[in-house]
Design an enzyme around this catalytic site. Sequence first.
Site, PDB file in Angstrom:
ATOM      1  N   GLU A   1       0.876  -1.162   0.000  1.00  0.00           N
ATOM      2  CA  GLU A   1       0.000   0.000   0.000  1.00  0.00           C
ATOM      3  C   GLU A   1       0.923   1.224   0.000  1.00  0.00           C
ATOM      4  O   GLU A   1       1.814   1.310   0.841  1.00  0.00           O
ATOM      5  CB  GLU A   1      -0.843  -0.027   1.287  1.00  0.00           C
ATOM      6  CG  GLU A   1      -1.886   1.045   1.319  1.00  0.00           C
ATOM      7  CD  GLU A   1      -2.722   0.999   2.608  1.00  0.00           C
ATOM      8  OE1 GLU A   1      -2.606   0.051   3.395  1.00  0.00           O
ATOM      9  OE2 GLU A   1      -3.476   1.963   2.805  1.00  0.00           O
TER      10      GLU A   1
ATOM     11  N   ARG B   1       5.672 -13.475   9.360  1.00  0.00           N
ATOM     12  CA  ARG B   1       6.337 -12.244   8.981  1.00  0.00           C
ATOM     13  C   ARG B   1       7.738 -12.176   9.582  1.00  0.00           C
ATOM     14  O   ARG B   1       8.042 -12.854  10.561  1.00  0.00           O
ATOM     15  CB  ARG B   1       5.518 -11.022   9.381  1.00  0.00           C
ATOM     16  CG  ARG B   1       5.323 -10.845  10.870  1.00  0.00           C
ATOM     17  CD  ARG B   1       4.343  -9.709  11.171  1.00  0.00           C
ATOM     18  NE  ARG B   1       4.955  -8.403  11.033  1.00  0.00           N
ATOM     19  CZ  ARG B   1       4.503  -7.440  10.225  1.00  0.00           C
ATOM     20  NH1 ARG B   1       3.434  -7.649   9.475  1.00  0.00           N
ATOM     21  NH2 ARG B   1       5.097  -6.290  10.192  1.00  0.00           N
TER      22      ARG B   1
ATOM     23  N   LYS C   1       4.851   0.619   9.500  1.00  0.00           N
ATOM     24  CA  LYS C   1       4.982   1.897   8.788  1.00  0.00           C
ATOM     25  C   LYS C   1       4.499   3.054   9.651  1.00  0.00           C
ATOM     26  O   LYS C   1       5.074   4.134   9.629  1.00  0.00           O
ATOM     27  CB  LYS C   1       4.167   1.851   7.494  1.00  0.00           C
ATOM     28  CG  LYS C   1       4.909   1.178   6.349  1.00  0.00           C
ATOM     29  CD  LYS C   1       4.141   1.299   5.053  1.00  0.00           C
ATOM     30  CE  LYS C   1       3.403   0.022   4.756  1.00  0.00           C
ATOM     31  NZ  LYS C   1       2.607   0.035   3.554  1.00  0.00           N
TER      32      LYS C   1
HETATM   33  P1  ATP Z   1       2.821  -2.112   7.847  1.00  0.00           P
HETATM   34  O1  ATP Z   1       2.138  -2.897   8.898  1.00  0.00           O
HETATM   35  O2  ATP Z   1       4.231  -1.755   8.158  1.00  0.00           O
HETATM   36  O3  ATP Z   1       2.039  -0.960   7.340  1.00  0.00           O
HETATM   37  P2  ATP Z   1       1.830  -3.675   5.778  1.00  0.00           P
HETATM   38  O4  ATP Z   1       1.850  -5.147   5.838  1.00  0.00           O
HETATM   39  O5  ATP Z   1       0.556  -2.987   6.044  1.00  0.00           O
HETATM   40  O6  ATP Z   1       3.002  -3.116   6.666  1.00  0.00           O
HETATM   41  P3  ATP Z   1       1.844  -3.410   2.995  1.00  0.00           P
HETATM   42  O7  ATP Z   1       2.297  -2.267   2.207  1.00  0.00           O
HETATM   43  O8  ATP Z   1       0.417  -3.721   3.005  1.00  0.00           O
HETATM   44  O9  ATP Z   1       2.382  -3.132   4.434  1.00  0.00           O
HETATM   45  O10 ATP Z   1       2.718  -4.699   2.717  1.00  0.00           O
HETATM   46  C1  ATP Z   1       3.054  -5.191   1.454  1.00  0.00           C
HETATM   47  C2  ATP Z   1       3.442  -6.632   1.583  1.00  0.00           C
HETATM   48  O11 ATP Z   1       4.564  -6.766   2.450  1.00  0.00           O
HETATM   49  C3  ATP Z   1       2.337  -7.470   2.175  1.00  0.00           C
HETATM   50  O12 ATP Z   1       2.188  -8.634   1.390  1.00  0.00           O
HETATM   51  C4  ATP Z   1       2.821  -7.794   3.548  1.00  0.00           C
HETATM   52  O13 ATP Z   1       2.337  -9.042   3.965  1.00  0.00           O
HETATM   53  C5  ATP Z   1       4.332  -7.792   3.377  1.00  0.00           C
HETATM   54  N1  ATP Z   1       5.007  -7.495   4.631  1.00  0.00           N
HETATM   55  C6  ATP Z   1       4.838  -6.411   5.410  1.00  0.00           C
HETATM   56  N2  ATP Z   1       5.577  -6.497   6.522  1.00  0.00           N
HETATM   57  C7  ATP Z   1       6.238  -7.683   6.460  1.00  0.00           C
HETATM   58  C8  ATP Z   1       7.166  -8.381   7.318  1.00  0.00           C
HETATM   59  N3  ATP Z   1       7.561  -7.850   8.474  1.00  0.00           N
HETATM   60  N4  ATP Z   1       7.633  -9.577   6.915  1.00  0.00           N
HETATM   61  C9  ATP Z   1       7.252 -10.092   5.744  1.00  0.00           C
HETATM   62  N5  ATP Z   1       6.389  -9.508   4.891  1.00  0.00           N
HETATM   63  C10 ATP Z   1       5.877  -8.318   5.237  1.00  0.00           C
HETATM   64 MG    MG Z   2      -1.139  -2.799   5.020  1.00  0.00          MG
END
Ligand code: ATP
Ligand code: MG
Length: 609
Positions: free
Chosen positions: A67, A310, A320
């Site tokens: 996102e 994760r 984020k």
């Molecule tokens: P945040 O919680 O930091 O906002 P998010 O998962 O909401 O992270 P996205 O931009 O939606 O962020 O993530 C894009 C992809 O990265 C998703 O498929 C998510 O599952 C993966 N991802 C995010 N954080 C991790 C992590 N710590 N380890 C592995 N994959 C991750």
């Molecule tokens: Mg997200």
Amino acid sequence: MSSPTNNKAAPAAEPTKAGNFIRQIVEHDLQHGTYAGRHWGGEPGDGPSHQAGMADPAKVRTRFPPEPNGYLHIGHAKSIWLNFSLAAEFGGVCHLRFDDTNPEKEEQEYVEAIREAVRWLGWDHHFADDPARPGMRQPHEYFASDYFDFMYRAAEYLIEAGHAYVDEQTPEQMRANRGDFGKPGIDSPFRSRSPADNLARFREMRDGKHPDGAMVLRAKVDMASPNINLRDPTLYRIRRATHHNTGDTWCIYPMYTFAHPIEDALEQITHSICTLEFEDQRPFYDWLMERLAEGGLLTAPPPRQYEFGRLNVGHVITSKRKLRQLVEEGHVNGWDDPRMPTLVGLRRRGYTPEALRLFAERSGVTKSGGAWTDYAALDAALRETLDPVVPRAMAVLEPLALEITNWDELMGPAHLEPCSAPVHPHHPEMGQRHFTLGRQVWIERDDYAEVPPKGFFRLFPGNKVRLKYGYVIECTGATKDAEGHITKVLAKLVPDTKSGTPGADSVKVKGVITWVGAADGLHATVHLYDRLFTEEQPDAGGKDFLKALNPHSLRTARAVVEPALAQAQPEERFQFERHGFFVADRREHQPGKELVFNRVTGLRDSWGK
Ligand code: ATP
Ligand code: MG
């Protein structure tokens, strides 16, 4: 400094073929032709028509769907590595998809930063310029918002088929009626409205006839399901906000649960890989795919979702929102502060794509969550990949003057003795570095001790050490200022001991120290970083992570470095002998003018200390 390999890190070890359960699933699907029925043509978003386009051999298609609401971090590096390397390994394709269905939070700045981060990590071949698709949109780069039309049609279909309804309960009523883990939900009074009424209502929502939040479109699944995600999840909400891509065309926006499976299906993703938090959403993912297939909106075999644990890294925050807080409240100097676990921060700190990929690979892909990976593993990956290739250099980080008092008689007052050292000890083809030794020399402050502690073999009165690549010297004492601080170490040169000359070893010494000649040494700013948080899990259990900020995470030294570093290019990496791995700062370093280096990591693991 010119070296043939410059900044290229050694290729990371071959990916381990076994032990990754997602790879095994992919292999199984390829062997059994699970996706053999796929065809690819047209543009995603065209709906079923594109599936009747040109035949394309069945391929693995994965996607990385960030996102665009912040900068990518080390956790994303893992997801990027997993998705792109799986596709590459099996001759498939990985899409970079901006999951931009939420109009409020997304910004163009983040889109560009994400694109650059993915490229930097080494997946730029997926974005090579394609003359057929000029402009910003690159091959295999997609925006979820391009599918808003299709999503809207899919929603109307669900309504017509009796699988969705417009709910006019207040948000509070909806929450109360959802129940909880122990208590089934209660059907909304609007749940039994006729498809025609729902359709009319939904069109009014689209046409802006109702205020934000007045009603939502919900799937009609099962309010008593033990899985709360199946208790009639919201599909669309009213939100008057200008979207970065679609502007003011829409005042209703799809929810993630509804949008994401559709994005995957339209792009003909085969394996939709996500982190474990989404496990409970999988039943709805499958439910939606089945309904849309029944309606003929999707004809190919549906994508399947797979979850892995994760990446959690010790002493690091990977949210984020919290990273944004660090930036906005000024606890760090921006998203690319070298202490940040963002990819721009790690890059500026001096980590390489190779090290990040090796680290991601080694951290494993498992079905269970909650595992923590030690930050030391990232540093180990960095050392392993950089040590074999980066140039060496001498730098004195805490300079203390040393004077060779017999220099004038032995060598002549103005004489500067040329010295040289290999650019890399194991790569003679990388050549030699050149510098000079004269009467005045810079040494590390802690290489001198007035009273040597036990086992100290460096400079103290009466002891002999070797100036690396130079001569053996014998310490005769030191001068002090009025407060008793050492201002200069005094030593005598021992003749006929120059490194690399016959008989150089005739005088045996236990200590060898690094140094920089005062005549040709260059001043440099060196940033020495330490962990940003003192605790291993700074935000565990809702703790205030700001309380765990390390007040000593940045120390800046006025260092002296050998002359060859004058021409170091931004992002060029070095091993400063005895000190660790350093990079010329991407932003502040200016070759020949202003030398600024960041320490990436030391030569040995210090995380355990
Ligand atoms: P945040 O919680 O930091 O906002 P998010 O998962 O909401 O992270 P996205 O931009 O939606 O962020 O993530 C894009 C992809 O990265 C998703 O498929 C998510 O599952 C993966 N991802 C995010 N954080 C991790 C992590 N710590 N380890 C592995 N994959 C991750
Ligand atoms: Mg997200």
